[in-house]
Design an enzyme around this catalytic site. Sequence first.
Site, short mmCIF file in Angstrom:
data_model
loop_
_atom_site.label_atom_id
_atom_site.label_comp_id
_atom_site.label_asym_id
_atom_site.label_seq_id
_atom_site.Cartn_x
_atom_site.Cartn_y
_atom_site.Cartn_z
N GLY A 199 11.40 7.94 -11.37
CA GLY A 199 10.14 7.26 -11.67
C GLY A 199 9.06 8.19 -12.16
N THR A 200 7.96 7.60 -12.58
CA THR A 200 6.77 8.38 -12.92
C THR A 200 5.83 8.38 -11.72
OG1 THR A 200 5.66 6.45 -13.88
CG2 THR A 200 6.96 7.83 -15.37
N GLU A 215 3.03 7.33 -6.15
CA GLU A 215 3.80 6.34 -6.91
C GLU A 215 3.88 5.09 -6.05
OE1 GLU A 215 6.38 6.27 -4.37
OE2 GLU A 215 7.86 6.12 -5.97
N MET A 216 4.84 4.19 -6.30
CA MET A 216 4.72 2.89 -5.64
C MET A 216 6.03 2.33 -5.04
SD MET A 216 2.10 1.13 -8.40
CE MET A 216 1.64 -0.23 -7.35
N GLU A 217 7.07 3.16 -4.90
CA GLU A 217 8.34 2.60 -4.42
C GLU A 217 9.15 3.48 -3.46
OE1 GLU A 217 7.80 2.89 -7.83
OE2 GLU A 217 7.23 0.82 -8.27
N ASP A 246 0.73 11.55 -15.14
CA ASP A 246 -0.73 11.65 -15.27
C ASP A 246 -1.29 12.33 -14.03
OD1 ASP A 246 0.06 8.72 -14.35
OD2 ASP A 246 -1.79 9.29 -13.32
N ARG A 300 13.47 1.58 -19.06
CA ARG A 300 13.97 2.93 -18.80
C ARG A 300 15.45 2.86 -18.39
NH1 ARG A 300 10.75 5.23 -14.54
NH2 ARG A 300 9.09 4.81 -16.01
N ARG A 308 15.61 -12.14 -14.83
CA ARG A 308 14.20 -11.71 -14.91
C ARG A 308 14.00 -10.49 -15.82
NH1 ARG A 308 10.67 -13.43 -10.36
NH2 ARG A 308 11.80 -15.11 -9.36
N HIS A 334 19.21 -11.91 -7.20
CA HIS A 334 18.46 -11.32 -8.31
C HIS A 334 19.28 -10.39 -9.19
CE1 HIS A 334 15.55 -12.43 -5.16
NE2 HIS A 334 14.79 -12.77 -6.19
O1 LIG Z 1 7.66 4.72 -13.71
P1 LIG Z 1 7.98 3.82 -12.57
O2 LIG Z 1 9.36 4.04 -12.04
O3 LIG Z 1 7.73 2.35 -12.84
O4 LIG Z 1 6.99 4.24 -11.37
C1 LIG Z 1 5.57 4.27 -11.40
O5 LIG Z 1 5.01 3.55 -12.48
C2 LIG Z 1 4.53 2.27 -12.05
C3 LIG Z 1 3.03 2.21 -12.23
O6 LIG Z 1 2.68 2.40 -13.55
C4 LIG Z 1 4.91 2.14 -10.58
O7 LIG Z 1 6.15 1.48 -10.50
C5 LIG Z 1 5.00 3.59 -10.17
O8 LIG Z 1 5.76 3.85 -9.02
O1 LIG Z 2 1.98 4.87 -9.28
C1 LIG Z 2 1.60 5.65 -10.15
C2 LIG Z 2 2.42 6.08 -11.22
C3 LIG Z 2 1.92 6.93 -12.16
N1 LIG Z 2 0.65 7.33 -12.04
C4 LIG Z 2 -0.14 6.95 -11.02
O2 LIG Z 2 -1.30 7.34 -10.94
N2 LIG Z 2 0.36 6.12 -10.10
#
Ligand SMILES: O=P(O)(O)O[C@H]1O[C@H](CO)[C@@H](O)[C@H]1O
Ligand SMILES: O=c1cc[nH]c(=O)[nH]1
Length: 233
Positions: free
Chosen positions: A89-90, A177-179, A202, A24, A43, A4
Amino acid sequence: MSLHIGAQKGEISEKILLPGDPLRAKWVAENYLDGAKQYNSIRNMFGYTGTYRGERISVQGTGMGLPSLSIYVTELFNEHGVESAIRIGTCGAIQEKTKVGDLILAMTASTDSNINRRFTNGLDFAPHADFGLLQAAHEASKKFDRVHVGGVSSMDYFYDETDANEKLIKHGVLALEMEASQLYSIAARKGKKALAVLTVSDHVITHEAMDADARERTLNDMVEVALAALSAN
Ligand SMILES: O=P(O)(O)O[C@H]1O[C@H](CO)[C@@H](O)[C@H]1O
Ligand SMILES: O=c1cc[nH]c(=O)[nH]1
Protein backbone atom coordinates in the site's frame (compact mmCIF):
# COMPACT_ATOMS: atom_id res chain seq x y z
CA MET A 1 -17.21 -18.56 -3.91
CA SER A 2 -17.75 -16.24 -0.95
CA LEU A 3 -20.03 -13.25 -0.62
CA HIS A 4 -17.56 -10.65 -1.96
CA ILE A 5 -15.03 -12.83 -3.79
CA GLY A 6 -16.25 -14.76 -6.81
CA ALA A 7 -13.41 -17.32 -6.96
CA GLN A 8 -14.11 -21.04 -7.21
CA LYS A 9 -12.43 -23.43 -4.79
CA GLY A 10 -8.68 -23.60 -5.44
CA GLU A 11 -8.57 -20.52 -7.67
CA ILE A 12 -6.75 -18.42 -5.06
CA SER A 13 -3.19 -19.20 -3.98
CA GLU A 14 -2.38 -19.60 -0.31
CA LYS A 15 0.06 -16.70 -0.85
CA ILE A 16 -1.47 -13.34 -1.71
CA LEU A 17 -0.64 -9.66 -2.21
CA LEU A 18 -3.22 -7.14 -1.00
CA PRO A 19 -3.21 -3.61 -2.47
CA GLY A 20 -5.97 -1.24 -1.36
CA ASP A 21 -6.51 -0.10 -4.95
CA PRO A 22 -8.06 -2.77 -7.22
CA LEU A 23 -6.34 -1.17 -10.23
CA ARG A 24 -3.01 -1.77 -8.48
CA ALA A 25 -4.03 -5.44 -8.30
CA LYS A 26 -4.59 -5.39 -12.08
CA TRP A 27 -1.23 -3.66 -12.62
CA VAL A 28 0.59 -6.24 -10.48
CA ALA A 29 -1.13 -9.11 -12.33
CA GLU A 30 -0.23 -7.64 -15.72
CA ASN A 31 3.37 -6.79 -14.86
CA TYR A 32 4.51 -9.48 -12.43
CA LEU A 33 2.38 -12.62 -12.79
CA ASP A 34 2.69 -15.06 -15.68
CA GLY A 35 -0.59 -16.40 -17.06
CA ALA A 36 -2.63 -14.29 -14.66
CA LYS A 37 -6.33 -15.16 -14.59
CA GLN A 38 -8.91 -12.83 -13.08
CA TYR A 39 -11.05 -14.60 -10.47
CA ASN A 40 -12.97 -11.65 -9.05
CA SER A 41 -14.84 -8.64 -10.37
CA ILE A 42 -17.58 -8.34 -7.72
CA ARG A 43 -17.82 -4.58 -6.96
CA ASN A 44 -14.81 -4.15 -9.31
CA MET A 45 -12.58 -5.30 -6.44
CA PHE A 46 -10.32 -7.17 -8.84
CA GLY A 47 -8.46 -10.36 -7.90
CA TYR A 48 -6.04 -12.44 -10.01
CA THR A 49 -3.93 -15.58 -9.73
CA GLY A 50 -0.84 -16.29 -11.80
CA THR A 51 2.71 -17.48 -11.27
CA TYR A 52 5.78 -15.57 -10.15
CA ARG A 53 9.06 -17.39 -10.84
CA GLY A 54 7.09 -20.61 -11.14
CA GLU A 55 5.10 -20.23 -7.91
CA ARG A 56 1.34 -19.57 -7.74
CA ILE A 57 0.62 -16.14 -6.28
CA SER A 58 -2.65 -14.18 -6.05
CA VAL A 59 -3.30 -10.46 -5.81
CA GLN A 60 -6.55 -9.02 -4.46
CA GLY A 61 -7.75 -5.43 -3.97
CA THR A 62 -9.11 -4.72 -0.48
CA GLY A 63 -10.53 -1.19 -0.80
CA MET A 64 -9.83 1.68 1.58
CA GLY A 65 -10.16 1.49 5.35
CA LEU A 66 -10.15 -1.18 8.01
CA PRO A 67 -13.77 -2.36 7.56
CA SER A 68 -13.34 -2.88 3.81
CA LEU A 69 -10.08 -4.80 4.21
CA SER A 70 -11.63 -6.91 6.98
CA ILE A 71 -14.33 -8.19 4.63
CA TYR A 72 -11.84 -9.39 2.00
CA VAL A 73 -9.25 -10.75 4.41
CA THR A 74 -11.82 -12.65 6.49
CA GLU A 75 -13.19 -14.34 3.37
CA LEU A 76 -9.67 -15.06 2.04
CA PHE A 77 -8.59 -16.69 5.32
CA ASN A 78 -11.89 -18.47 6.13
CA GLU A 79 -13.10 -19.58 2.72
CA HIS A 80 -10.25 -19.43 0.20
CA GLY A 81 -7.36 -21.11 2.04
CA VAL A 82 -5.02 -18.10 2.19
CA GLU A 83 -2.15 -18.63 4.64
CA SER A 84 0.24 -15.70 3.95
CA ALA A 85 -0.86 -12.18 3.02
CA ILE A 86 1.20 -9.08 2.30
CA ARG A 87 -0.45 -5.70 2.00
CA ILE A 88 1.22 -3.52 -0.65
CA GLY A 89 0.00 0.00 0.00
CA THR A 90 0.79 3.68 0.00
CA CYS A 91 1.21 5.69 3.19
CA GLY A 92 1.78 9.24 4.39
CA ALA A 93 5.00 9.84 6.35
CA ILE A 94 4.89 11.76 9.62
CA GLN A 95 8.55 11.71 10.75
CA GLU A 96 11.33 13.93 9.39
CA LYS A 97 13.43 10.90 8.50
CA THR A 98 10.68 9.25 6.42
CA LYS A 99 10.79 10.78 2.94
CA VAL A 100 8.51 10.52 -0.05
CA GLY A 101 9.53 7.45 -2.06
CA ASP A 102 10.88 5.53 0.96
CA LEU A 103 9.80 1.97 1.68
CA ILE A 104 8.39 1.03 5.07
CA LEU A 105 8.19 -2.50 6.45
CA ALA A 106 5.49 -2.23 9.09
CA MET A 107 6.66 -4.12 12.16
CA THR A 108 3.58 -2.97 14.10
CA ALA A 109 0.36 -1.23 13.17
CA SER A 110 -1.40 0.87 15.80
CA THR A 111 -4.84 2.28 15.15
CA ASP A 112 -7.30 4.94 16.29
CA SER A 113 -10.11 2.60 15.30
CA ASN A 114 -12.27 0.85 17.87
CA ILE A 115 -12.62 -2.20 15.67
CA ASN A 116 -10.29 -4.53 17.66
CA ARG A 117 -11.70 -3.69 21.06
CA ARG A 118 -14.92 -5.48 20.14
CA PHE A 119 -12.83 -8.68 20.08
CA THR A 120 -10.79 -7.98 23.22
CA ASN A 121 -13.45 -6.57 25.54
CA GLY A 122 -11.64 -3.23 25.53
CA LEU A 123 -8.12 -4.56 26.14
CA ASP A 124 -5.31 -3.15 23.98
CA PHE A 125 -3.84 -5.64 21.53
CA ALA A 126 -0.54 -4.86 19.73
CA PRO A 127 -1.01 -5.83 16.05
CA HIS A 128 2.34 -6.95 14.63
CA ALA A 129 3.80 -8.42 11.45
CA ASP A 130 4.77 -12.06 11.06
CA PHE A 131 8.48 -12.25 11.88
CA GLY A 132 9.37 -14.64 9.02
CA LEU A 133 7.72 -12.43 6.40
CA LEU A 134 9.27 -9.31 7.93
CA GLN A 135 12.74 -10.86 8.02
CA ALA A 136 12.46 -12.02 4.39
CA ALA A 137 11.19 -8.60 3.27
CA HIS A 138 14.04 -6.93 5.14
CA GLU A 139 16.56 -9.19 3.42
CA ALA A 140 15.03 -8.48 0.00
CA SER A 141 14.98 -4.72 0.63
CA LYS A 142 18.69 -4.45 1.49
CA LYS A 143 19.51 -3.49 -2.10
CA PHE A 144 17.32 -0.38 -1.81
CA ASP A 145 18.69 2.77 -0.16
CA ARG A 146 15.76 4.11 1.72
CA VAL A 147 13.96 1.46 3.77
CA HIS A 148 12.59 1.79 7.30
CA VAL A 149 11.38 -0.94 9.65
CA GLY A 150 9.06 0.26 12.39
CA GLY A 151 5.56 1.16 13.46
CA VAL A 152 2.80 2.63 11.33
CA SER A 153 -0.71 3.63 12.34
CA SER A 154 -3.86 2.61 10.48
CA MET A 155 -6.27 5.50 10.74
CA ASP A 156 -10.02 5.80 10.32
CA TYR A 157 -9.68 9.33 8.98
CA PHE A 158 -7.72 10.19 5.84
CA TYR A 159 -8.56 13.89 6.38
CA ASP A 160 -7.88 14.09 10.11
CA GLU A 161 -8.63 17.47 11.69
CA THR A 162 -7.56 16.46 15.23
CA ASP A 163 -4.12 16.57 16.90
CA ALA A 164 -3.67 12.78 16.62
CA ASN A 165 -0.56 13.14 14.43
CA GLU A 166 1.37 14.98 17.16
CA LYS A 167 0.84 12.09 19.56
CA LEU A 168 1.82 9.49 16.98
CA ILE A 169 4.97 11.44 16.03
CA LYS A 170 5.99 11.47 19.71
CA HIS A 171 5.61 7.69 19.82
CA GLY A 172 7.93 7.26 16.82
CA VAL A 173 5.23 6.11 14.41
CA LEU A 174 6.72 6.36 10.92
CA ALA A 175 3.68 6.78 8.72
CA LEU A 176 -0.10 6.65 8.40
CA GLU A 177 -2.25 4.39 6.28
CA MET A 178 -5.66 2.80 6.71
CA GLU A 179 -5.59 -1.03 6.73
CA ALA A 180 -2.50 -2.81 8.13
CA SER A 181 -3.68 -2.95 11.74
CA GLN A 182 -6.78 -4.90 10.80
CA LEU A 183 -4.83 -7.26 8.53
CA TYR A 184 -2.44 -8.06 11.40
CA SER A 185 -5.26 -8.49 13.91
CA ILE A 186 -7.35 -10.83 11.78
CA ALA A 187 -4.23 -12.84 10.87
CA ALA A 188 -3.35 -13.18 14.58
CA ARG A 189 -6.81 -14.48 15.46
CA LYS A 190 -6.76 -16.98 12.63
CA GLY A 191 -3.15 -18.16 12.94
CA LYS A 192 -2.11 -16.74 9.54
CA LYS A 193 0.97 -14.81 8.43
CA ALA A 194 0.71 -11.12 7.51
CA LEU A 195 2.92 -8.15 6.67
CA ALA A 196 2.50 -4.67 5.19
CA VAL A 197 5.11 -3.32 2.79
CA LEU A 198 4.37 0.34 2.15
CA THR A 199 5.55 3.11 -0.16
CA VAL A 200 5.58 6.65 1.20
CA SER A 201 3.43 8.49 -1.37
CA ASP A 202 3.27 11.81 0.51
CA HIS A 203 4.41 13.57 3.66
CA VAL A 204 1.53 14.47 5.94
CA ILE A 205 3.42 17.32 7.68
CA THR A 206 5.38 18.89 4.78
CA HIS A 207 2.75 18.03 2.12
CA GLU A 208 5.48 16.86 -0.25
CA ALA A 209 4.04 14.32 -2.70
CA MET A 210 5.41 11.81 -5.17
CA ASP A 211 5.66 12.57 -8.88
CA ALA A 212 4.57 10.04 -11.48
CA ASP A 213 8.09 8.68 -12.17
CA ALA A 214 8.88 8.15 -8.53
CA ARG A 215 5.51 6.52 -7.98
CA GLU A 216 6.17 3.92 -10.66
CA ARG A 217 9.74 3.20 -9.54
CA THR A 218 8.93 2.88 -5.85
CA LEU A 219 5.76 0.87 -6.39
CA ASN A 220 7.95 -1.56 -8.36
CA ASP A 221 10.41 -1.78 -5.45
CA MET A 222 7.54 -2.46 -3.03
CA VAL A 223 6.09 -5.26 -5.16
CA GLU A 224 9.52 -6.82 -5.68
CA VAL A 225 10.18 -6.88 -1.93
CA ALA A 226 6.71 -8.30 -1.14
CA LEU A 227 6.98 -11.03 -3.78
CA ALA A 228 10.41 -12.03 -2.48
CA ALA A 229 9.03 -12.27 1.07
CA LEU A 230 6.05 -14.38 -0.05
CA SER A 231 8.34 -16.69 -2.06
CA ALA A 232 10.62 -17.24 0.96
CA ASN A 233 7.78 -18.24 3.30
O1 LIG B 1 -2.62 2.75 -1.53
P1 LIG B 1 -3.59 2.00 -0.68
O2 LIG B 1 -3.24 0.56 -0.56
O3 LIG B 1 -5.03 2.19 -1.06
O4 LIG B 1 -3.42 2.59 0.82
C1 LIG B 1 -3.59 3.95 1.21
O5 LIG B 1 -4.25 4.76 0.26
C2 LIG B 1 -5.62 4.95 0.64
C3 LIG B 1 -5.86 6.41 0.91
O6 LIG B 1 -5.58 7.19 -0.20
C4 LIG B 1 -5.85 4.11 1.88
O7 LIG B 1 -6.35 2.86 1.50
C5 LIG B 1 -4.45 4.04 2.45
O8 LIG B 1 -4.22 2.98 3.35
O1 LIG C 1 -3.69 6.72 4.39
C1 LIG C 1 -2.88 7.43 3.79
C2 LIG C 1 -2.24 7.04 2.59
C3 LIG C 1 -1.37 7.89 1.98
N1 LIG C 1 -1.15 9.08 2.53
C4 LIG C 1 -1.74 9.47 3.67
O2 LIG C 1 -1.52 10.57 4.16
N2 LIG C 1 -2.59 8.63 4.28
